[in-house]
Scaffold this active site. Structure first.
Site, mmCIF file in Angstrom:
data_model
loop_
_atom_site.group_PDB
_atom_site.id
_atom_site.type_symbol
_atom_site.label_atom_id
_atom_site.label_comp_id
_atom_site.label_asym_id
_atom_site.label_seq_id
_atom_site.Cartn_x
_atom_site.Cartn_y
_atom_site.Cartn_z
ATOM 1 N N ALA A 119 -42.165 -46.698 37.053
ATOM 2 C CA ALA A 119 -42.173 -47.963 36.319
ATOM 3 C C ALA A 119 -40.837 -48.620 36.633
ATOM 4 O O ALA A 119 -39.776 -48.072 36.327
ATOM 5 C CB ALA A 119 -42.320 -47.701 34.830
ATOM 6 N N ASP A 120 -40.881 -49.769 37.299
ATOM 7 C CA ASP A 120 -39.653 -50.456 37.711
ATOM 8 C C ASP A 120 -39.167 -51.376 36.582
ATOM 9 O O ASP A 120 -39.885 -52.315 36.196
ATOM 10 C CB ASP A 120 -39.914 -51.306 38.966
ATOM 11 C CG ASP A 120 -40.099 -50.476 40.217
ATOM 12 O OD1 ASP A 120 -39.859 -49.251 40.173
ATOM 13 O OD2 ASP A 120 -40.492 -51.067 41.245
ATOM 14 N N ALA A 136 -34.902 -58.944 58.099
ATOM 15 C CA ALA A 136 -35.260 -60.248 58.676
ATOM 16 C C ALA A 136 -35.364 -60.208 60.196
ATOM 17 O O ALA A 136 -35.879 -61.157 60.815
ATOM 18 C CB ALA A 136 -34.224 -61.286 58.261
ATOM 19 N N LEU A 163 -35.836 -53.578 60.296
ATOM 20 C CA LEU A 163 -34.569 -54.310 60.391
ATOM 21 C C LEU A 163 -34.541 -55.538 59.489
ATOM 22 O O LEU A 163 -33.833 -56.511 59.783
ATOM 23 C CB LEU A 163 -34.356 -54.737 61.857
ATOM 24 C CG LEU A 163 -34.267 -53.594 62.875
ATOM 25 C CD1 LEU A 163 -34.436 -54.128 64.299
ATOM 26 C CD2 LEU A 163 -32.937 -52.848 62.739
ATOM 27 N N ASN A 196 -35.028 -47.522 57.600
ATOM 28 C CA ASN A 196 -34.388 -48.833 57.707
ATOM 29 C C ASN A 196 -33.007 -48.615 58.332
ATOM 30 O O ASN A 196 -32.675 -47.501 58.760
ATOM 31 C CB ASN A 196 -34.344 -49.550 56.347
ATOM 32 C CG ASN A 196 -33.466 -48.840 55.328
ATOM 33 O OD1 ASN A 196 -32.663 -47.980 55.678
ATOM 34 N ND2 ASN A 196 -33.617 -49.191 54.066
ATOM 35 N N GLY A 248 -42.314 -47.450 42.771
ATOM 36 C CA GLY A 248 -42.294 -46.107 43.354
ATOM 37 C C GLY A 248 -42.760 -46.224 44.798
ATOM 38 O O GLY A 248 -43.804 -46.822 45.076
ATOM 39 N N SER A 292 -45.772 -59.730 51.417
ATOM 40 C CA SER A 292 -45.254 -59.135 50.177
ATOM 41 C C SER A 292 -43.964 -59.810 49.715
ATOM 42 O O SER A 292 -43.737 -59.941 48.515
ATOM 43 C CB SER A 292 -45.043 -57.628 50.351
ATOM 44 O OG SER A 292 -43.846 -57.362 51.055
ATOM 45 N N ASP A 350 -42.167 -50.699 51.882
ATOM 46 C CA ASP A 350 -43.392 -49.995 51.488
ATOM 47 C C ASP A 350 -44.620 -50.743 51.996
ATOM 48 O O ASP A 350 -45.597 -50.127 52.436
ATOM 49 C CB ASP A 350 -43.463 -49.852 49.967
ATOM 50 C CG ASP A 350 -42.294 -49.057 49.424
ATOM 51 O OD1 ASP A 350 -41.795 -48.164 50.135
ATOM 52 O OD2 ASP A 350 -41.861 -49.339 48.285
HETATM 53 O O1 RIB Z 1 -39.197 -49.325 47.727
HETATM 54 C C1 RIB Z 1 -39.135 -49.953 46.474
HETATM 55 C C2 RIB Z 1 -39.277 -48.936 45.389
HETATM 56 O O2 RIB Z 1 -38.188 -48.067 45.405
HETATM 57 C C3 RIB Z 1 -39.299 -49.510 43.990
HETATM 58 O O3 RIB Z 1 -40.597 -49.850 43.561
HETATM 59 C C4 RIB Z 1 -38.648 -48.414 43.158
HETATM 60 O O4 RIB Z 1 -39.500 -47.819 42.241
HETATM 61 C C5 RIB Z 1 -38.108 -47.412 44.160
HETATM 62 O O5 RIB Z 1 -38.897 -46.309 44.248
#
Ligand code: RIB
Length: 312
Positions: free
Chosen positions: A15-16, A229, A227, A190, A42, A289, A259
């Site tokens: 949960a962010d 941008a 990378l 990255n 996550g 995204s 992600d």
């Molecule tokens: O890559 C982004 C994610 O990293 C976020 O959603 C956060 O939860 C961390 O896991």
């Protein structure tokens, strides 16, 4: 045409707790924020959501993970249900569902993150062994490093033994041994992760190539350095490609962009796309995204990805 095999993700849900502010506080200091959101995140869950949405009705994405027994676990299940992710969950009442503190810099949309993995940090190799048949039946197995490395190793090994394509997104950055790297068909660091793994500061294409070569020498099958941008740099033992970003509109927030790339790239590989096409598919997924707020909430559907690719 044979059915597309699923993408199987090992990783965690967080949960962010997302704070927008001009700058981060220093130790001992309090600063006032400009906005707050509680969002699904996550890395593993974001990648599974990205994959499920990018696959569309023709494919499937599973997530192997652990959740606590709390409200954040309900949030995870609701997000997966909406996106079509198939959960393979070990419930773990001894800990909490993962959570992340995310600072967003108001001027740039860039972020800094602290993860408290909770139950996700208690995923064991046994959790993977219990899903060995699922992993062996995958088209692509993908994982990251928010859960213990030994769980990642077991999943990668089970996949590799069955001839399943493996991807390791080495995030957050960690030292990795050569035996683990040799289990990876694709490694997707990255810039900062590539630097930690190789000692080579990655600041441009030439340094990304040097870092990729160092990782190839350690046994990785192919390296994709993301990378930001500047797009992605792909390198294997025969081929080098630089694929620029695909612009889908103004950048709102970059959390989860990596992600999105990984989830889209995994789907493209599971569908048998050529490497250059697969990288462009990942870039389109990421490009969409970043035009939206949130991490899992920002992932694009297959129709949008195909439409963006068609006009790019
Ligand atoms: O890559 C982004 C994610 O990293 C976020 O959603 C956060 O939860 C961390 O896991």
């Amino acid at each position: 045409m044979s059915a597309v095999k699923p993408v199987v993700v090992l990783g965690i849900f967080n949960a962010d707790a997302v704070y927008l502010a001009k700058r981060q506080p220093k130790i001992g200091e309090t600063v006032m924020g400009e906005d707050f959101k509680l969002e699904p995140g996550g890395k593993g869950s974001n990648q599974a959501v990205a994959a499920a949405k990018a696959a569309g009705p023709g494919g499937a994405a599973h997530i192997i993970t652990r959740l606590g027994r709390d409200d954040f676990a309900k949030m995870a299940r609701a997000v997966w249900s909406d996106a079509g992710v198939i959960p393979e969950v070990t419930e773990d009442a001894a800990s909490h569902t993962g959570s992340a503190f995310i600072f967003i810099e108001a001027a740039t949309g860039n972020n800094a993150i602290i993860v408290a993995a909770g139950a996700g940090g208690r995923i064991t190799p046994g959790d993977l062994e219990a899903r060995a048949d699922l992993i062996r039946g995958a088209g692509v197995f993908i994982t990251q490093l928010e859960q213990p490395i030994e769980a990642a190793r077991t999943g990668l090994r089970l996949a590799r033994e069955a001839g399943v394509t493996t991807i390791l997104n080495p995030a957050p950055a960690a030292e990795l041994d050569d035996a683990l790297l040799a289990l990876c068909d694709f490694l997707t660091p990255n810039e900062s992760e590539a630097e930690l793994l190789t000692g080579i500061p990655v600041t441009d294409i030439a340094s990304a190539v040097s870092a990729a070569d160092a990782l190839l020498a350690r046994g990785v099958g192919a390296v994709v350095v993301t990378l930001g941008a500047n797009g992605v740099l792909y390198r294997d033992r025969e081929t080098q490609l630089h694929i620029p970003v695909i612009n889908a509109g103004p950048v709102v927030e970059t959390t989860g962009a990596g992600d999105a790339f990984n989830g889209g790239f995994a789907v493209a590989l599971s569908e048998g796309m050529e490497i250059e096409t697969a990288l462009r598919f990942g870039n389109a997924t990421a490009g969409l995204s970043v035009t939206r707020a949130g991490a899992a909430s920002a992932m694009a559907g297959r129709d949008e990805i195909d439409a963006l690719l068609a006009k790019s």
